[in-house]
Design an enzyme around this catalytic site. Structure first.
Site, PDB file in Angstrom:
ATOM      1  N   HIS A 157      -9.447   1.430   4.909  1.00  0.00           N
ATOM      2  CA  HIS A 157      -8.248   1.535   5.376  1.00  0.00           C
ATOM      3  C   HIS A 157      -8.227   2.349   6.605  1.00  0.00           C
ATOM      4  O   HIS A 157      -9.194   3.454   6.579  1.00  0.00           O
ATOM      5  CB  HIS A 157      -7.272   1.998   4.691  1.00  0.00           C
ATOM      6  CG  HIS A 157      -5.907   2.136   5.145  1.00  0.00           C
ATOM      7  ND1 HIS A 157      -5.077   3.014   5.948  1.00  0.00           N
ATOM      8  CD2 HIS A 157      -4.793   0.916   4.768  1.00  0.00           C
ATOM      9  CE1 HIS A 157      -4.017   2.562   6.381  1.00  0.00           C
ATOM     10  NE2 HIS A 157      -3.685   1.486   5.859  1.00  0.00           N
ATOM     11  N   GLU A 163      -5.538  -4.863  10.194  1.00  0.00           N
ATOM     12  CA  GLU A 163      -4.442  -3.972  10.667  1.00  0.00           C
ATOM     13  C   GLU A 163      -4.814  -3.410  12.040  1.00  0.00           C
ATOM     14  O   GLU A 163      -5.285  -2.154  11.832  1.00  0.00           O
ATOM     15  CB  GLU A 163      -4.246  -2.883   9.400  1.00  0.00           C
ATOM     16  CG  GLU A 163      -4.175  -3.496   8.151  1.00  0.00           C
ATOM     17  CD  GLU A 163      -3.543  -2.583   7.183  1.00  0.00           C
ATOM     18  OE1 GLU A 163      -2.571  -2.655   6.786  1.00  0.00           O
ATOM     19  OE2 GLU A 163      -4.343  -1.527   6.843  1.00  0.00           O
ATOM     20  N   GLY A 200       2.466   2.341  10.694  1.00  0.00           N
ATOM     21  CA  GLY A 200       3.411   3.401  10.555  1.00  0.00           C
ATOM     22  C   GLY A 200       4.152   3.786  11.738  1.00  0.00           C
ATOM     23  O   GLY A 200       4.837   4.760  11.887  1.00  0.00           O
ATOM     24  N   SER A 205       3.377  -2.154  10.218  1.00  0.00           N
ATOM     25  CA  SER A 205       4.674  -2.014  10.275  1.00  0.00           C
ATOM     26  C   SER A 205       5.451  -3.552  10.077  1.00  0.00           C
ATOM     27  O   SER A 205       6.441  -4.159  10.679  1.00  0.00           O
ATOM     28  CB  SER A 205       4.946  -1.853  12.008  1.00  0.00           C
ATOM     29  OG  SER A 205       4.523  -0.398  12.105  1.00  0.00           O
ATOM     30  N   GLU A 244      -6.588   4.879   7.758  1.00  0.00           N
ATOM     31  CA  GLU A 244      -6.375   6.273   7.484  1.00  0.00           C
ATOM     32  C   GLU A 244      -7.762   6.873   6.653  1.00  0.00           C
ATOM     33  O   GLU A 244      -7.782   8.154   6.866  1.00  0.00           O
ATOM     34  CB  GLU A 244      -5.250   6.453   6.492  1.00  0.00           C
ATOM     35  CG  GLU A 244      -3.846   6.165   7.573  1.00  0.00           C
ATOM     36  CD  GLU A 244      -2.773   5.582   6.810  1.00  0.00           C
ATOM     37  OE1 GLU A 244      -2.841   5.600   5.328  1.00  0.00           O
ATOM     38  OE2 GLU A 244      -1.869   5.259   7.398  1.00  0.00           O
ATOM     39  N   ASN A 258       0.881  -1.154   0.089  1.00  0.00           N
ATOM     40  CA  ASN A 258       0.123   0.018  -0.221  1.00  0.00           C
ATOM     41  C   ASN A 258       0.936   1.088  -0.180  1.00  0.00           C
ATOM     42  O   ASN A 258       1.505   1.558   1.085  1.00  0.00           O
ATOM     43  CB  ASN A 258      -0.934  -0.020   1.294  1.00  0.00           C
ATOM     44  CG  ASN A 258      -1.735   1.154   1.548  1.00  0.00           C
ATOM     45  OD1 ASN A 258      -1.640   2.178   0.526  1.00  0.00           O
ATOM     46  ND2 ASN A 258      -2.194   1.372   2.659  1.00  0.00           N
ATOM     47  N   LYS A 315       0.193   4.245  -0.277  1.00  0.00           N
ATOM     48  CA  LYS A 315      -0.366   5.487   0.112  1.00  0.00           C
ATOM     49  C   LYS A 315       0.046   6.833  -0.737  1.00  0.00           C
ATOM     50  O   LYS A 315       0.139   6.555  -1.822  1.00  0.00           O
ATOM     51  CB  LYS A 315       0.214   5.857   1.668  1.00  0.00           C
ATOM     52  CG  LYS A 315      -0.177   4.546   2.371  1.00  0.00           C
ATOM     53  CD  LYS A 315       0.152   4.576   3.922  1.00  0.00           C
ATOM     54  CE  LYS A 315      -0.099   3.524   4.774  1.00  0.00           C
ATOM     55  NZ  LYS A 315      -0.098   3.345   6.148  1.00  0.00           N
TER      56      LYS A 315
END
Ligand code: PGA
Length: 250
Positions: free
Chosen positions: A95, A167, A173, A212, A97, A9, A11
């Protein structure tokens, strides 16, 4: 046996030059791992370039997010039909985010999931708990609720043709990867909870771990019985790291 998937991904990262370098850097490793499916999700603007670069290798690709609509007056959106035209296989949906910065609700995520499938792409449904939720010991309830929103709208059978990415938000991250035991525990729970509704779905659905993932942690994570690969952010932008993660899935 479920085919493991290693999905990058990217991003909001990349340039014309770096996209080419990244695909060129990982394609030999992807082609040398026929038992692993390798995929990347670039920013929508690079999908055309990735499609061209991946015409003669085994790398699949997808969108990071998608509109519920196919076309019309929806400024800024990208539709399933558009990315499908370039040969995309997947779209991420939900996701963390998107949920966090764009206020995407479970209901919107479910509507996007349906749009993705309706137009011939495979949804990668992203779910996961925040740190507060883990500390409050509601992780299992949170992931059940996130999946249930899709089941309520699309039916349990819809999950036969999707990928789930677990996730934990606290691991995305942050460099804080869940231990393989922590991840396996949630993956096993998701699978057994799905099995109560459909054994076929539970056996078939690939459940990726994300948060991560690095070359150093991939092998142990992917060795867990209910972890069928990874959704990789930061490490997917570094050729050696991503290649190491593909190796870890072999
Ligand atoms: P990360 O991102 O690997 O950088 O933690 C994973 C993701 O958000 O999909």
């Amino acid at each position: 046996m479920r085919t493991p998937i290693v999905m990058g991904n990217w991003k909001l990262n990349g340039s014309k030059e770096s996209v080419t370098a990244l695909i060129k850097g990982i394609e030999a490793a992807a082609d040398a791992a026929p038992n692993v499916e390798v995929a990347v999700c670039p920013p929508a603007i690079f999908i055309d370039q990735v499609a061209t670069l991946c015409a003669n290798n085994s790398i699949e690709f997808g969108a990071q997010d998608i509109s519920t609509e196919v076309s019309g007056a929806f400024t800024g959106e990208t539709s399933t039909v558009m990315v499908k035209e370039f040969g995309a296989k997947y779209s991420l949906v939900g996701h963390s985010e998107r949920r966090q910065y764009h206020n995407e609700t479970d209901a919107l995520v479910a509507a996007k999931f349906v749009a993705i499938q309706a137009n011939g792409l495979v949804p990668v449904l992203c779910i996961g708990e925040t740190l507060e939720e883990r500390e409050a010991d509601v992780t299992k309830k949170v992931v059940e609720t996130q999946i249930k929103a899709v089941i309520d709208l699309a039916g349990i059978e819809a999950l036969e043709n999707c990928v789930i990415a677990y996730e934990p938000v606290w691991a995305i991250g942050t460099g804080k990867v869940a231990t393989s035991e922590q991840a396996q525990e949630v993956h096993a729970h998701i699978r057994s909870w799905l099995a109560e509704q459909s054994k076929v779905v539970a056996e078939k659905v690939q459940i990726l771990y994300g948060g991560s993932v690095k070359a150093a942690s991939a092998k142990e994570l992917f060795a867990q019985p209910d972890i069928d690969g990874g959704l990789v952010g930061g490490a997917a932008l570094i050729v050696e790291e991503f290649v190491g993660i593909i190796e870890g899935a072999k």
